[in-house]
Design a protein around this motif. Structure first.
Motif, PDB file in Angstrom:
ATOM      1  N   LYS A 101       0.831  -1.196   0.066  1.00  0.00           N
ATOM      2  CA  LYS A 101       0.167   0.121  -0.112  1.00  0.00           C
ATOM      3  C   LYS A 101       0.754   1.393   0.002  1.00  0.00           C
ATOM      4  O   LYS A 101       1.564   1.377   0.699  1.00  0.00           O
ATOM      5  N   TYR A 102       0.815   2.197  -1.006  1.00  0.00           N
ATOM      6  CA  TYR A 102       1.402   3.235  -1.111  1.00  0.00           C
ATOM      7  C   TYR A 102       0.479   4.596  -0.790  1.00  0.00           C
ATOM      8  O   TYR A 102      -0.758   4.736  -1.433  1.00  0.00           O
ATOM      9  N   VAL A 142      -6.513   9.542  10.124  1.00  0.00           N
ATOM     10  CA  VAL A 142      -7.046   8.315  10.565  1.00  0.00           C
ATOM     11  C   VAL A 142      -6.797   7.137   9.768  1.00  0.00           C
ATOM     12  O   VAL A 142      -6.975   5.918  10.255  1.00  0.00           O
ATOM     13  N   MET A 143      -6.846   7.139   8.598  1.00  0.00           N
ATOM     14  CA  MET A 143      -6.903   5.975   7.569  1.00  0.00           C
ATOM     15  C   MET A 143      -5.482   5.417   7.923  1.00  0.00           C
ATOM     16  O   MET A 143      -5.435   4.131   8.339  1.00  0.00           O
ATOM     17  N   LEU A 144      -4.573   5.987   8.131  1.00  0.00           N
ATOM     18  CA  LEU A 144      -3.234   5.584   8.043  1.00  0.00           C
ATOM     19  C   LEU A 144      -3.108   4.980   9.535  1.00  0.00           C
ATOM     20  O   LEU A 144      -2.381   3.870   9.735  1.00  0.00           O
ATOM     21  N   SER A 145      -3.573   5.643  10.482  1.00  0.00           N
ATOM     22  CA  SER A 145      -3.408   5.057  11.783  1.00  0.00           C
ATOM     23  C   SER A 145      -4.254   3.800  12.119  1.00  0.00           C
ATOM     24  O   SER A 145      -3.829   3.005  13.040  1.00  0.00           O
ATOM     25  N   PRO A 147       1.400  -3.125   5.573  1.00  0.00           N
ATOM     26  CA  PRO A 147       1.749  -1.647   6.159  1.00  0.00           C
ATOM     27  C   PRO A 147       1.466  -0.583   5.017  1.00  0.00           C
ATOM     28  O   PRO A 147       1.616  -1.029   3.755  1.00  0.00           O
ATOM     29  N   TRP A 148       1.165   0.593   5.431  1.00  0.00           N
ATOM     30  CA  TRP A 148       1.383   1.643   4.602  1.00  0.00           C
ATOM     31  C   TRP A 148       2.828   2.267   4.290  1.00  0.00           C
ATOM     32  O   TRP A 148       3.694   2.197   5.197  1.00  0.00           O
TER      33      TRP A 148
END
Length: 302
Positions: A184-185, A231-234, A242-243
């Motif tokens: 995921k990038y 919020v999305m990343l956390s 992982p991001w």
């Protein structure tokens, strides 16, 4: 930034966009010679572009090796590209796929869901595009639409939003357990850079179609998108998937950095292929080639 600097930035952005369309053709030639326009680039800019193309072609050669390894090992890969409008997602996807076999590496860019799809399980329309063995699938935006545009624009309810965060980590873990690698990038740009890129699209008749009403509204809601992204990343940064954040203010550096990082995510090795021998063309005395009717020939304007 004063008006003169802004105009110079827009002109440079437009020139870069035309460079993108000519990359397969330029090889070692000077693009200014091809366009017939006098060069407005400094020697430093010319050297920067030369190094960029040299490294891009080297990385694309490695992508071909990666593709061969994916096929030979029957690996399955999903790569998600997310980011704000005009962040450069499409540009890096194009560079990744530019020299690859579309039967092995394919791009999925889904439109807004129709009435039927809106009644399905949220992930259902994405699941149909997941890879089989020996395939790479690149999602130009993905199921994370719910955490971004749908949340900010009010296209989903609070309950649907929370259910997305409950389901997504498990959905991605399920994909990984099934043998699909998930990468995921997130492409990160500044407020100023997005503003400049939107202006360059407004002034470029070949790219005005990229500016939808939704894009313009997203520009107004910059801060709401920032909060949604955080919020999305956390809440979806998990060990299994992982991001990875790509600094994308400089588009050329972002492409090279993303491709270089992608190559490091798989233990690929060069696959040895048997030598290719061109067979001799067969000739038969009774073969006569029929003439093609001039009525169906495309006029030779050029």
């Amino acid at each position: 930034m004063n008006e003169e600097d802004l105009v110079r930035r827009i002109h440079r952005e437009l020139a870069d966009s035309y460079d993108e369309e000519m990359e397969l053709e330029i090889e070692d030639r000077n693009i200014d010679e091809l366009t017939g326009e006098p060069s407005k680039r400094t020697e430093e800019e010319k050297e920067y572009r030369r190094q960029y193309f040299q490294e891009l072609f080297r990385l694309q050669a490695e992508l071909v090796k990666l593709q061969d390894w994916v096929v030979a090992s029957r690996h399955k890969v999903v790569i998600l590209f997310e980011g704000r409008d005009a962040a450069g997602k499409g540009g890096v996807i194009k560079r990744i796929t530019q020299r690859l076999n579309p039967r092995v590496c394919r791009v999925v860019a889904l439109p807004a869901p129709n009435d039927r799809e809106r009644t399905q399980w949220y992930f259902q329309r994405y699941a149909t595009h997941l890879p089989a063995a020996g395939e790479i699938v690149l999602f130009d935006r993905s199921w994370y639409n719910r955490a971004g545009v749908e949340r900010v624009m009010g296209f989903c309810s609070d309950d649907e939003y929370e259910e997305f965060f409950r389901t997504t980590p498990e959905f991605e873990r399920m994909l990984v357990r099934s043998g699909i690698q998930v990468i995921k990038y997130w492409f990160s740009i500044t407020d100023e850079e997005q503003h400049m890129r939107f202006l360059s699209r407004i002034h470029d008749p070949l790219k005005q179609w990229k500016l939808s009403p939704m894009d313009l509204e997203s520009r107004r809601r910059w801060e709401e998108y920032t909060k949604a992204k955080e919020v999305m990343l956390s809440r979806t940064h998990i060990a299994e998937a992982p991001w990875w954040v790509v600094q994308a203010v400089d588009k050329k550096r972002a492409r090279l950095n993303c491709i270089h990082h992608l190559l490091g995510q798989m233990p690929y090795a060069e696959i040895t292929h048997p030598p290719i021998t061109l067979p001799h063309r067969e000739y038969h005395e009774d073969y006569v080639r029929n003439e093609i009717s001039q009525e169906i020939m495309v006029p030779q304007v050029y």
